[in-house]
Design an enzyme around this catalytic site. Sequence first.
Site, PDB file in Angstrom:
ATOM      1  CG  MET A  27      -1.912  -1.189   1.176  1.00  0.00           C
ATOM      2  SD  MET A  27      -3.467  -0.920   2.034  1.00  0.00           S
ATOM      3  CE  MET A  27      -2.892  -0.598   3.680  1.00  0.00           C
ATOM      4  N   GLY A  28       2.149   1.100  -0.402  1.00  0.00           N
ATOM      5  CA  GLY A  28       3.047   2.250  -0.458  1.00  0.00           C
ATOM      6  C   GLY A  28       3.571   2.619   0.913  1.00  0.00           C
ATOM      7  CB  ALA A  29       3.769   4.532   3.408  1.00  0.00           C
ATOM      8  N   GLY A  33      11.210  -2.887   5.474  1.00  0.00           N
ATOM      9  CA  GLY A  33      10.481  -4.166   5.477  1.00  0.00           C
ATOM     10  C   GLY A  33      10.012  -4.523   4.075  1.00  0.00           C
ATOM     11  CG  HIS A  34       7.066  -2.164   2.101  1.00  0.00           C
ATOM     12  ND1 HIS A  34       6.974  -1.049   2.898  1.00  0.00           N
ATOM     13  CD2 HIS A  34       5.838  -2.740   2.131  1.00  0.00           C
ATOM     14  CE1 HIS A  34       5.741  -0.943   3.378  1.00  0.00           C
ATOM     15  NE2 HIS A  34       5.031  -1.962   2.944  1.00  0.00           N
ATOM     16  N   GLY A 144       5.287  -9.951   4.380  1.00  0.00           N
ATOM     17  CA  GLY A 144       6.061  -9.868   5.614  1.00  0.00           C
ATOM     18  C   GLY A 144       5.353 -10.577   6.764  1.00  0.00           C
ATOM     19  CB  SER A 182       4.395  -0.567  11.040  1.00  0.00           C
ATOM     20  OG  SER A 182       3.125  -0.032  10.701  1.00  0.00           O
ATOM     21  CB  SER A 183       3.275   2.276   6.386  1.00  0.00           C
ATOM     22  OG  SER A 183       3.890   1.399   5.488  1.00  0.00           O
TER      23      SER A 183
HETATM   24  O1  PAF Z   1      -0.002  -5.659   3.706  1.00  0.00           O
HETATM   25  C1  PAF Z   1      -0.446  -4.759   2.959  1.00  0.00           C
HETATM   26  O2  PAF Z   1       0.204  -3.753   2.691  1.00  0.00           O
HETATM   27  C2  PAF Z   1      -1.845  -4.911   2.368  1.00  0.00           C
HETATM   28  O3  PAF Z   1      -2.716  -5.544   3.254  1.00  0.00           O
HETATM   29  C3  PAF Z   1      -1.848  -5.623   1.007  1.00  0.00           C
HETATM   30  C4  PAF Z   1      -1.370  -7.054   1.116  1.00  0.00           C
HETATM   31  C5  PAF Z   1      -0.956  -4.874   0.014  1.00  0.00           C
HETATM   32  C6  PAF Z   1      -3.274  -5.653   0.424  1.00  0.00           C
HETATM   33  O4  PAF Z   1      -3.786  -4.370   0.256  1.00  0.00           O
END
Ligand code: PAF
Length: 275
Positions: A27-29, A33-34, A144, A182-183
């Site tokens: 979901m961006g931000a 972790g991403h 994650g 976390s965002s």
């Molecule tokens: O973990 C997230 O960021 C969201 O729940 C996801 C998996 C992208 C679905 O919108």
Amino acid sequence: MLIARTIKDLNTARASLGAALGFVPTMGALHEGHLALIEAAKANGARVAASIFVNPTQFGPSEDFTRYPRTEAADLEKLAAAGCHLVWLPDVATMYPPEGATTITLSGPATRWEGAIRPGHFAGVATVVAKLFGQVRPARAYFGEKDFQQVQVITRMVADLCLPVKIVAIPTIREPDGLALSSRNRFLSQQDRALAPILYANLRTAAASIAAGKDVTKTLEDACNNLTASNLSPDYFNLVDATSLEPITNLTAGARILAAAKLGPIRLLDNIAVS
Ligand code: PAF
């Protein structure tokens, strides 16, 4: 890095990337972790796609959909620097056309914990993830373990719907003091940020006690009392079976403690394996 904002552009870009695509839905931000998920996907040797879509259907009416951080330019820079090959940036009308009539209904691992506290949340997550899988057609998708329940819900959905994608869970990335990235951490006040690592500290202590044979119920109660004494309000702090996410009172292989606690306006979520 290819950037697609329409299905037509996505299909053209997707066709250039080969069969064994790795995929990181977000979901961006974006934070480390991403980027660890992108790294893991790259390490598998395939091309990597990410999506950025703040999914309205997974937010409850009183939750922070409008406030959720949107940092597209910085996210794209991070993804390019991380070596991502394709970013999919759909809009709400593409993901939820007015004629849409299908939502995924869940039970099993979606029932308790976040599922009970945030009704409809996992239906929103599962539905958007299934759509993203259909659009991006990855061979592997990376999530994650910070959102451990989400990983189990999606793993169950993929098995139940026979979706041709392998779900890969990647360990939580933490700040040096233990706070899970976390965002939403950016919304912690300075004072709350200093308190926030207490959740993981209690998870570690409880996991070590249970692994050492201490009484499970008493250990979990002690942890909740510690959190309350430190100004955190625990929503749950439970030992669960790692697949069904049903609560257990005796240690079994792969058991996990799932925890969520409110700290000011923020809910902290975390978990730990007990072995
Ligand atoms: O973990 C997230 O960021 C969201 O729940 C996801 C998996 C992208 C679905 O919108």
